[in-house]
Design a protein around this motif. Structure first.
Motif, PDB file in Angstrom:
ATOM      1  N   TYR A 222       0.840  -1.203   0.000  1.00 42.55           N
ATOM      2  CA  TYR A 222       0.000   0.000   0.000  1.00 42.55           C
ATOM      3  C   TYR A 222       0.876   1.255   0.000  1.00 42.55           C
ATOM      4  N   LEU A 223       0.925   1.901  -1.144  1.00 44.85           N
ATOM      5  CA  LEU A 223       1.715   3.110  -1.350  1.00 44.85           C
ATOM      6  C   LEU A 223       0.773   4.304  -1.324  1.00 44.85           C
ATOM      7  N   ILE A 224       1.039   5.240  -0.435  1.00 42.59           N
ATOM      8  CA  ILE A 224       0.131   6.352  -0.204  1.00 42.59           C
ATOM      9  C   ILE A 224       0.730   7.645  -0.755  1.00 42.59           C
ATOM     10  N   GLY A 225      -0.071   8.420  -1.463  1.00 43.69           N
ATOM     11  CA  GLY A 225       0.343   9.736  -1.934  1.00 43.69           C
ATOM     12  C   GLY A 225       1.524   9.665  -2.882  1.00 43.69           C
ATOM     13  N   PHE A 424     -19.347   8.208  13.055  1.00 40.78           N
ATOM     14  CA  PHE A 424     -19.046   8.450  11.637  1.00 40.78           C
ATOM     15  C   PHE A 424     -19.211   7.157  10.862  1.00 40.78           C
ATOM     16  N   GLN A 425     -19.765   7.268   9.659  1.00 45.81           N
ATOM     17  CA  GLN A 425     -19.846   6.133   8.739  1.00 45.81           C
ATOM     18  C   GLN A 425     -19.611   6.644   7.333  1.00 45.81           C
ATOM     19  N   GLY A 426     -18.575   6.134   6.679  1.00 46.35           N
ATOM     20  CA  GLY A 426     -18.309   6.579   5.320  1.00 46.35           C
ATOM     21  C   GLY A 426     -16.855   6.434   4.933  1.00 46.35           C
ATOM     22  N   MET A 427     -16.465   7.179   3.887  1.00 43.92           N
ATOM     23  CA  MET A 427     -15.115   7.132   3.354  1.00 43.92           C
ATOM     24  C   MET A 427     -14.303   8.299   3.915  1.00 43.92           C
ATOM     25  N   HIS A 428     -13.123   7.999   4.413  1.00 46.12           N
ATOM     26  CA  HIS A 428     -12.235   9.045   4.902  1.00 46.12           C
ATOM     27  C   HIS A 428     -11.926  10.011   3.762  1.00 46.12           C
ATOM     28  N   SER A 429     -11.999  11.319   4.038  1.00 41.26           N
ATOM     29  CA  SER A 429     -11.922  12.324   2.973  1.00 41.26           C
ATOM     30  C   SER A 429     -10.523  12.527   2.420  1.00 41.26           C
ATOM     31  N   SER A 430      -9.490  12.207   3.177  1.00 37.43           N
ATOM     32  CA  SER A 430      -8.123  12.394   2.705  1.00 37.43           C
ATOM     33  C   SER A 430      -7.415  11.051   2.626  1.00 37.43           C
ATOM     34  N   LEU A 431      -6.188  11.070   2.121  1.00 44.26           N
ATOM     35  CA  LEU A 431      -5.431   9.837   1.970  1.00 44.26           C
ATOM     36  C   LEU A 431      -4.933   9.335   3.322  1.00 44.26           C
ATOM     37  N   PRO A 432      -4.928   8.012   3.509  1.00 48.40           N
ATOM     38  CA  PRO A 432      -5.538   6.997   2.651  1.00 48.40           C
ATOM     39  C   PRO A 432      -7.058   6.974   2.808  1.00 48.40           C
ATOM     40  N   GLN A 433      -7.764   6.766   1.702  1.00 52.97           N
ATOM     41  CA  GLN A 433      -9.222   6.781   1.723  1.00 52.97           C
ATOM     42  C   GLN A 433      -9.741   5.427   2.207  1.00 52.97           C
TER      43      GLN A 433
END
Length: 529
Positions: A222-225, A424-433
């Protein structure tokens, strides 16, 4: 270039008698092939095998000592040649050897170094793929039957990083894990995925044993950014583990720990006892700080975890640990140091016994009735939480977002500090998503809700009882604990229990808690390319 940079053959047979070692080697030759990538000469090593098969399992011991070097990195900007890159590499290796010597004197059997511990800070100082060329090394394949062992009597041009680590492991009689940049040549005519510069480049963990032999090699997935522009990743996550007389060890790298694989596979399929985790981890939100996520992972999976972070507190990059399930054996805090911090601690050879959780099953259930409390909107690390402010010295509060519901029951000594319970329930807004469901009790820096959920570490409030229950639609739930002043070692009065596949409770008592929570991970919905 000398041909016998590595010796391949039978593992050393160790006999400790009057502090003397009898070493038996079967020699082999290495054929060296040179190739050019950009302006960098690379070395490809083919191993001519001799020797015998090696037993990978030795008699078990009850416990052993591990070390973690949370290292301040030395980096060189814009290195164009191997010679220029070696300025940083040599200095980093010198720092590592000083700590390896100290660790040896303290009886350490395993030493873990952070991500980029040899090369310097790749994400910050290197903007293009070609900028990694001077740092790359080719790493031989791992073979238990014919292991590649370092020959410390010969020079090691082009592979100085791994050779130095292997020789330190031999010299100081320990296993050492290090991270480096690996180059793997490929042919674009035969490999449709081969990059245009004719090689893959990976962020790779290497582990050398006390005989100076390579026993494990893991490539980060997993490579981020910015990492994804400079590094390649393997076609799928690798499950890398090896057996020792201290138990079974697995390894992965940094943000790999946030995703399903290889971590879940290592624990559930390959039954590791210990996880070696080099990281480069910047702590931002209270529920994804370096140390509390390490504790979350080791507690959820009931394993020993040895994690080494980079030491750069000015950028909030620090936090390493030695963990036995939920128990903190040793941990770093934000202290002043010129080169970093060496942690040591003793671990059992087998994975920890599951700790009995003093939590009632009824605490796992969520009261479905309305609590008539006002729900607020709070932004934590860019994500929109629904939250309720805790009122009074004791009480109950419940908050839901979509199908994620969180309920807190509490008794505290004062109301001066502002605390919220949030969902909270959902996708994280910044990396990593990351697709997550989160229940969180957290202290605010002041009375304004915009200050809630940040990296606050102080509090004047002690909870004599604090229980957070979660109803989450996924089964992989991780506990989050953030004590006063990051003092995990002094405050052990907390428990975590997953009562059902999708219900869990985390509880504390007589403890100054800054944050307490749970993160449910919906791995199938993660947004990762």
């Amino acid at each position: 270039m000398d041909k016998q940079m590595f010796i391949e053959g039978r593992k050393f047979e160790k006999h400790k008698q009057d502090d003397r070692r009898c070493l038996k080697l079967l020699a082999a030759f290495a054929i060296i092939v040179f190739s050019v990538v950009g302006s960098v000469v690379q070395i490809q090593m083919f191993w001519l095998t001799t020797g015998e098969k090696v037993s990978v399992r030795a008699p078990s011991v009850k416990s052993f000592r591990v070390g973690v070097f949370e290292k301040k990195l030395v980096s060189v900007k814009n290195a164009k040649t191997r010679k220029e890159a070696m300025v940083a590499i040599h200095e980093n290796l010198a720092h590592i050897e000083r700590q390896a010597k100290i660790a040896h004197e303290q009886g350490v059997s395993f030493l873990v170094l952070p991500e980029y511990g040899i090369t310097g800070e790749m994400p910050e100082h290197f903007n293009e793929r070609s900028s990694l060329y001077p740092y790359m090394e080719q790493v031989p394949a791992v073979s238990m039957s014919h292991p590649a062992c370092i020959n410390c009597k010969w020079m090691h041009h082009g592979v100085e990083g791994q050779a130095s680590i292997g020789c330190m492991a031999l010299k100081y009689d320990m296993y050492i894990l290090a991270n480096l940049v690996e180059s793997v040549p490929c042919d674009i005519k035969l490999d449709s995925l081969c990059p245009s510069d004719h090689h893959y480049q990976y962020s790779t963990n290497i582990v050398y044993d006390p005989q100076g032999c390579l026993v494990a090699k893991y490539r980060k997935y997993y490579l981020i950014g910015e990492e994804s522009a400079k590094f390649d990743r393997p076609s799928e996550p690798m499950h890398v583990y090896f057996d020792t007389n201290y138990g079974r060890f697995g390894t992965m790298t940094s943000m790999d720990a946030l995703f399903a694989e290889p971590g879940i596979g290592l624990v559930e399929k390959f039954a590791i006892d210990h996880l070696l985790l080099p990281i480069y981890w910047k702590s931002i939100s209270v529920y994804q700080q370096a140390v509390n996520w390490q504790i979350a992972f080791s507690t959820k999976n009931n394993i020993n975890l040895i994690a080494a972070n980079v030491y750069n507190p000015a950028r909030n990059i620090f936090g390493s640990s030695i963990l036995c399930g939920p128990r903190v054996v040793n941990i770093t805090s934000q202290t002043n140091s010129s080169s970093g911090i060496l942690l040591t601690g003793d671990l059992p050879s087998n994975k920890p016994l599951a700790r009995q959780q003093a939590v009632s099953l009824k605490d796992c259930s969520i009261d479905t009735s309305s609590n008539n409390l006002m729900t607020e909107t709070v932004i934590i690390d860019g994500d929109i939480f629904d939250a309720i402010v805790l009122q009074g010295l004791n009480g109950t509060a419940k908050v839901c977002q979509n199908t994620t519901c969180c309920q807190v029951k509490y008794t505290r000594n004062a109301t001066k500090d502002t605390y919220i319970v949030s969902a909270f329930q959902g996708m994280h807004s910044s990396l990593p998503q990351l697709a997550s469901e989160i229940c969180l009790v957290s202290k605010c820096q002041n009375e304004t809700l915009s200050s809630c959920g940040n990296n606050e570490v102080t509090t004047s409030t002690t909870f004599s009882h604090l229980t957070l229950s979660a109803s989450i639609s996924v089964q992989h739930i991780y506990p989050i604990v953030l004590p006063f002043d990051n003092d995990y070692k002094s405050h052990l009065n907390w428990t975590f229990r997953q009562c059902a596949p999708k219900n869990a409770v985390v509880s504390s008592s007589k403890w100054p808690v800054v944050a307490l929570g749970m993160v449910g991970r919906d791995f199938a919905k993660d947004s990762f390319i």
